[in-house]
Motif scaffolding. Structure first.
Motif, PDB file in Angstrom:
ATOM      1  N   ILE A  12       0.856  -1.191   0.000  1.00 51.98           N
ATOM      2  CA  ILE A  12       0.000   0.000   0.000  1.00 51.98           C
ATOM      3  C   ILE A  12       0.890   1.238   0.000  1.00 51.98           C
ATOM      4  N   PRO A  13       0.644   2.200  -0.906  1.00 50.80           N
ATOM      5  CA  PRO A  13       1.456   3.421  -0.861  1.00 50.80           C
ATOM      6  C   PRO A  13       1.110   4.248   0.367  1.00 50.80           C
ATOM      7  N   ARG A  14       2.091   5.000   0.894  1.00 48.93           N
ATOM      8  CA  ARG A  14       1.787   5.917   1.994  1.00 48.93           C
ATOM      9  C   ARG A  14       0.729   6.911   1.535  1.00 48.93           C
ATOM     10  N   ARG A  15      -0.138   7.330   2.457  1.00 50.28           N
ATOM     11  CA  ARG A  15      -1.282   8.193   2.153  1.00 50.28           C
ATOM     12  C   ARG A  15      -2.121   7.537   1.048  1.00 50.28           C
ATOM     13  N   GLY A  16      -2.263   6.211   1.117  1.00 54.12           N
ATOM     14  CA  GLY A  16      -3.001   5.506   0.082  1.00 54.12           C
ATOM     15  C   GLY A  16      -3.805   4.360   0.664  1.00 54.12           C
ATOM     16  N   ALA A  17      -4.445   3.605  -0.232  1.00 52.12           N
ATOM     17  CA  ALA A  17      -5.283   2.505   0.219  1.00 52.12           C
ATOM     18  C   ALA A  17      -5.314   1.410  -0.836  1.00 52.12           C
ATOM     19  N   ARG A  31      -3.078   3.073   4.605  1.00 55.21           N
ATOM     20  CA  ARG A  31      -1.783   3.320   5.218  1.00 55.21           C
ATOM     21  C   ARG A  31      -1.559   4.839   5.227  1.00 55.21           C
ATOM     22  N   ALA A  33       0.476   8.592   6.209  1.00 58.11           N
ATOM     23  CA  ALA A  33       1.827   9.127   5.982  1.00 58.11           C
ATOM     24  C   ALA A  33       2.789   8.574   7.016  1.00 58.11           C
ATOM     25  N   GLU A  34       2.257   8.259   8.191  1.00 57.64           N
ATOM     26  CA  GLU A  34       3.133   7.829   9.275  1.00 57.64           C
ATOM     27  C   GLU A  34       3.047   6.327   9.515  1.00 57.64           C
ATOM     28  N   ARG A  36       0.517   4.365   9.925  1.00 57.31           N
ATOM     29  CA  ARG A  36      -0.546   3.731  10.703  1.00 57.31           C
ATOM     30  C   ARG A  36      -1.440   2.986   9.706  1.00 57.31           C
ATOM     31  N   ILE A  55      -8.852  10.352  -1.295  1.00 59.03           N
ATOM     32  CA  ILE A  55      -7.583  10.961  -0.879  1.00 59.03           C
ATOM     33  C   ILE A  55      -7.449  10.782   0.632  1.00 59.03           C
ATOM     34  N   VAL A  56      -6.303  10.249   1.060  1.00 59.48           N
ATOM     35  CA  VAL A  56      -6.053   9.977   2.474  1.00 59.48           C
ATOM     36  C   VAL A  56      -5.286  11.156   3.065  1.00 59.48           C
ATOM     37  N   HIS A  57      -5.812  11.718   4.144  1.00 52.90           N
ATOM     38  CA  HIS A  57      -5.123  12.837   4.799  1.00 52.90           C
ATOM     39  C   HIS A  57      -5.267  12.660   6.293  1.00 52.90           C
ATOM     40  N   GLY A  58      -4.158  12.775   7.020  1.00 56.64           N
ATOM     41  CA  GLY A  58      -4.191  12.487   8.449  1.00 56.64           C
ATOM     42  C   GLY A  58      -4.718  11.082   8.640  1.00 56.64           C
ATOM     43  N   ALA A  59      -5.659  10.881   9.560  1.00 52.10           N
ATOM     44  CA  ALA A  59      -6.267   9.563   9.736  1.00 52.10           C
ATOM     45  C   ALA A  59      -7.698   9.600   9.230  1.00 52.10           C
TER      46      ALA A  59
ATOM     47  N   ASP B 335      -1.062  10.547  13.411  1.00 54.11           N
ATOM     48  CA  ASP B 335      -2.276  11.217  13.874  1.00 54.11           C
ATOM     49  C   ASP B 335      -3.477  10.307  13.761  1.00 54.11           C
ATOM     50  N   CYS B 520      -0.258  17.146   7.328  1.00 51.16           N
ATOM     51  CA  CYS B 520      -0.403  16.357   6.085  1.00 51.16           C
ATOM     52  C   CYS B 520      -1.392  17.000   5.113  1.00 51.16           C
ATOM     53  N   ARG B 526      -4.325  19.610  -0.903  1.00 51.30           N
ATOM     54  CA  ARG B 526      -3.285  18.764  -1.509  1.00 51.30           C
ATOM     55  C   ARG B 526      -3.376  18.712  -3.031  1.00 51.30           C
ATOM     56  N   GLN B 546      -0.574  10.540  -4.625  1.00 52.55           N
ATOM     57  CA  GLN B 546      -1.501  10.394  -3.500  1.00 52.55           C
ATOM     58  C   GLN B 546      -2.238  11.696  -3.213  1.00 52.55           C
ATOM     59  N   ARG B 553      -5.656   9.657 -10.798  1.00 50.61           N
ATOM     60  CA  ARG B 553      -4.716   8.630 -10.360  1.00 50.61           C
ATOM     61  C   ARG B 553      -4.845   7.380 -11.236  1.00 50.61           C
TER      62      ARG B 553
END
Lengths: 111, 817
Positions: A12-17, A31, A33-34, A36, A55-59, B335, B520, B526, B546, B553
């Motif tokens: 899974i890419p970071r900030r992705g799904a 997943r 950026a950090e 989780r 788009i994934v941002h934060g949680a 976070d 982020c 973004r 992303q 995408r």
């Protein structure tokens, strides 16, 4: 609880799904950026949009259909919108990801 | 009678353990140490200062030879233990010395992880663990040649800084997208990378090492993408693993490391283990604080068999030991919804601070540039202090409780005098501030009149107003700017100008330098930032997928049921029997439920399953089709009529010109979608007068129209002007679109942008000012070099494979097994 291996966190890419097909519908695995990880039903409470495509941002993830923002931790809609999706138990062991489904099941890794 | 205590390994953990033991139980044990290294106990944490030349080996010795003699300890230097006989209770060294023990402590530490790539054992490939490695590096550095460090973690960066200080030309290769990703969030990782690069060290992230090149010695490193970095020294700092082999061979329980209980006892009650080789409570450790804690616990148990001392896991702060770089990381900084973050960015000072809170307690901290409060935050976290009362000022640190928030105009305040504020008229900050002061200007109109800043397209108005506020203080009352989103107080125009003025070339740089309030960003800012960066730095900025909406995408349009629609390009709306046959075959083969003719003169296939997309594109590609970008904030279609080819009224080759425009401009990203049309005569069969850009051919040439709308709003186009030749018409259209690309706000269609900027101003820059037009035109051509890649064929070849298939499939049949 029975855990099913679904793949590696590096799939899974970071900030992705990615999504996982199960007999009870699609599950979206995220997943951040950090690094989780989260799993929720891949079905927006609003009109069923595929959350795994947002788009994934934060949680949180923003649904690609009508921009509802869903918390990855609770599955609840954030902001003024009301609704929720089921959060699915997920765990990381080393790099391997496991989710827990209600029934016994075995995963086929995608090639 | 004294019992025999044998220690295998002479690092910092067993050294500290013996100090404790001598304090509490001197005389109880006869101690023998076997050290595989031919030297005494030294401070390994200080290897980096030795490498950089800031300290000498003598200065980092913890226990000199005298200490061992004074305390009656036997130290075998350069003896590696090769076997433990647990029945006979003896150990044997590689020089044949056999020593019997009553109690044994295994402290074999860790071994570096060596990437198993071809060439990893060539002379010139080193790890970075002990003084021998440092000495070898110092020797290699005398050549002043090129070095590559593999690994952008703590150790790798310290090694790189040390080698650079010794005069080497250093490149750091890091597999992940940001440095020290295990300790730092991407925002702090960006700052770190910038600081490292400022010292002249090159950093390549997402660098996958394929092999180490060289015949008899190292000559370079080859990456998976084919890049070759020449080097005479390669340092592997890609991680460590516990050195548990000896214990395992002796039948002691091991996992990743040697398994010990909270009292540091292994599965054999007479054998203990401390240091990086020990695994306690599922963790292995590499930082000194927990290793010293292990030493304390083991000493207590060796001194008193009934001791209750127990090792407890605690997050240890990470710091980087590179002079001039202040960095601190602690705990969990991811976070989440039950967590809150407090972010403080000070762009001028290069400071980034982030606290992660849960239930009003600190659970994680990242500090960059100013770390003095790290210890205080660590203390608050350890003690689980409820910070509700000081929440508003917490981030300012212990000394500043009650401090005031940062100036929102800081980003503009720190711009140098020669930073360009107004791009249209080339006016710098110094000129604006100077004019305000010298001429006593007090209104925006005055500034426009005297400097020309903000007098053209107006997109820098926000910045000019901020400069006026800075210069005039409260005497000036600026108009309110609509912020881009909740993550910033800056508007789109300010952000765009500052990206150029400050040369910000990635999203993390923008968020740091413009003091974003989130770590982020969000789904609003973004994609906008990604577009601005793609537009402003062609060839330099790496597109952040992303941060793109799903359609851009996966290069198809998502539909209400999660399927996609596929629209191939039909240049100028012209097709052929072969193309139609290929489409028909694809529709049959993939059971595509709906085929529809679009308003843009092409064919839409609706209801394609996401997994089928690459195969659909592959088949379409074989017939010569490329993506129609029907999903893109970019050039969509150029509709045409048949013009002089067929039509008895046609005045020019409208079909040919439409195809020429489309072939020239496809692939370009724009703030919002761009639809065009070319009609061959004023009867206007291609409906060019409601398009973003339209052309009406007439006998005397080409009438260029723009700023039409036929969607939410209905609006006829404005006439830009008449030009005589097709070449000139193309240049005008391209320049117009480039001006729009550079100035408009994300998601702002041409007609809305034109309303803001005014038709007169656009006409002045595109038609009247030939030099300006030429500039826009050239910049568009440069940008197209990087943009005109068919995204479909890239994905047919395997790019972003992960987007198109489920990660796993859990079937019903499997469930029954």
């Amino acid at each position: 609880m029975s855990w099913t291996l679904i793949g590696s966190i590096t799939d899974i890419p970071r900030r992705g799904a990615r999504c996982v097909e199960t007999p009870r519908g699609k599950v979206a695995v995220f997943r951040t950026a950090e690094d989780r990880i989260f799993a929720i039903e891949d079905h927006c409470p609003h009109k069923g949009g595929p959350l795994s495509q947002g788009i994934v941002h934060g949680a949180a993830v923003t649904c690609p259909l009508h921009n509802w923002v869903i918390s990855l931790e609770t599955g609840k809609a954030l902001g003024a919108d009301e609704g929720s999706v089921r959060a699915i138990p997920i765990k990381l062991e080393g790099e391997q990801l496991f989710i827990a489904l209600a029934s016994e099941a075995k995963a086929h890794r995608a090639a | 009678m004294m019992e025999n205590l044998v220690v295998i390994g002479n690092g910092m953990a067993p050294g500290r353990m013996l100090e404790h033991l001598l304090e509490t139980s001197r005389g109880r044990y006869a101690v023998t140490i076997f050290n595989a290294e031919p030297r005494v106990n030294y401070d390994r944490i200080m290897l980096s200062p030795v490498l950089s030349g800031e300290k000498s080996y003598e200065q980092i010795i913890i226990h000199g030879d005298g200490w061992y003699i004074k305390n009656g300890i036997t130290l075998y230097k350069g003896h590696k233990i090769v076997a433990i006989d647990r029945d006979a209770k003896t150990v044997t060294s590689d020089h044949g010395v056999v020593e019997s023990y009553d109690k044994l402590v295994i402290a074999t530490g860790s071994v570096p992880f060596i990437l198993p790539v071809p060439g990893h054992n060539l002379p010139g490939v080193l790890s970075y663990r002990d003084l021998d490695d440092v000495n070898a590096m110092l020797l290699a550095a005398q050549s002043r040649a090129k070095a590559v460090v593999i690994g952008g973690g703590l150790l790798g960066l310290e090694a790189a800084a040390g080698l650079e200080a010794q005069g080497m030309d250093v490149t750091v290769l890091h597999l992940m997208p940001t440095l020290m990703e295990r300790q730092l969030d991407p925002a702090a990782g960006y700052l770190l990378q910038r600081a490292i690069e400022d010292r002249g060290i090159k950093v390549i992230c997402k660098a996958n090492t394929k092999s180490i090149l060289g015949d008899r010695k190292v000559e370079g490193v080859e990456l998976a993408d084919g890049r070759i970095i020449p080097a005479t020294l390669v340092v592997m700092a890609a991680g460590i693993k516990p050195n548990a082999g000896l214990a395992k061979a002796a039948g002691i329980a091991t996992n990743r490391g040697i398994l010990v209980d909270a009292g540091m006892q292994t599965s054999d009650p007479d054998i203990y283990s401390v240091g990086e080789c020990a695994e306690v409570g599922g963790h292995v450790y590499g930082l000194v604080a927990p290793l010293y804690e292990m030493a304390r616990v083991a000493a207590a148990h060796l001194a008193d068999g009934k001791s209750t001392a127990a090792f407890v896991h605690n997050d240890t702060p990470t710091k980087l030991k590179v002079t001039g770089i202040e960095l601190f990381s602690l705990g969990d900084f991811a976070d989440g919804e039950d967590r809150h973050e407090i972010v403080l960015r000070d762009a001028s000072a290069g400071v980034y601070k982030r606290l992660v809170l849960k239930d009003n307690r600190i659970i994680g901290t990242v500090l960059y540039g100013e770390t003095a409060d790290g210890a205080w935050f660590n203390d608050l976290k350890k003690k689980q202090v409820d910070i509700s009362d000081m929440r508003d000022t917490l981030i300012f640190g212990q000394a500043y409780q009650g401090g005031t928030p940062l100036d929102p105009m800081a980003a503009v305040a720190v711009l140098p005098d020669d930073a360009e504020i107004c791009g249209c008229n080339g006016v710098c900050k110094g000129k604006i501030v100077g004019a305000i002061q010298e001429k006593g200007l007090t209104s925006l109109d005055d500034v426009r009149a005297h400097t020309k800043a903000s007098a053209s397209c107006g997109s820098c108005t926000g910045l000019v107003e901020q400069l006026m506020s800075l210069t005039l203080g409260e005497a000036f009352n600026p108009t309110a700017v609509q912020p881009m989103c909740g993550c910033t107080s800056l508007g789109h125009d300010d952000v765009r100008r500052l990206i150029k003025a400050k040369s910000l070339k990635n999203i993390y740089a923008v968020m740091q330098e413009l003091e974003w309030s989130t770590s982020c960003g969000c789904a609003k800012c973004r994609p906008a930032l990604n577009y601005y960066l793609v537009c402003d730095w062609p060839g330099e900025y790496a597109d952040d997928y992303q941060s793109r909406f799903i359609n851009e995408r996966v290069h198809a349009n998502i539909q209400k049921n999660g399927t996609y629609s596929v629209v191939p390009r039909m240049w100028g709306g012209v097709t052929s029997a072969n193309e139609l046959r290929a489409i028909a075959d694809v529709v049959d083969k993939f059971n595509i439920p709906t085929v529809k003719v679009t308003g843009g003169q092409r064919i839409d296939m609706l209801g394609v399953k996401k997994e089928d997309l690459p195969a659909v594109w592959a088949d379409l590609g074989k017939a010569g089709f490329v993506s129609g970008h029907a999903y893109a904030k970019g050039l969509r279609t150029v509709k045409t009529c048949v013009g002089t080819d067929w039509c008895r009224f046609g005045t020019q080759d409208s079909t040919g010109f439409g195809i020429r425009i489309e072939k020239f401009m496809w692939g370009s990203w724009t703030p919002a979608k761009v639809k065009m049309a070319v009609s061959g005569c004023p009867r206007n069969c291609a409906e060019a007068t409601c398009k973003d850009v339209g052309v009406i051919c007439v006998d005397s040439g080409y009438e260029i129209h723009f700023a039409g709308a036929a969607g939410l709003d209905i609006k006829g186009t404005e006439v830009l002007g008449l030009v005589k030749t097709e070449d000139e018409a193309l240049e005008v259209i391209v320049a117009l679109v480039q001006m729009y690309r550079e100035q408009a706000r994300y998601l702002e269609r041409i007609y809305k942008w034109a309303k803001r900027v005014t038709t007169d101003e656009i006409r002045r820059q595109i038609l009247d000012d030939i030099e300006k037009r030429r500039g826009f035109y050239e910049r568009f051509i440069h940008s197209q070099k990087f943009a005109q890649v068919d995204p479909w064929s890239e994905r047919v070849s395997g790019l972003h494979k992960h987007e198109f298939k489920p990660m796993a499939t859990i079937g019903i049949a499997d469930a029954a097994e």
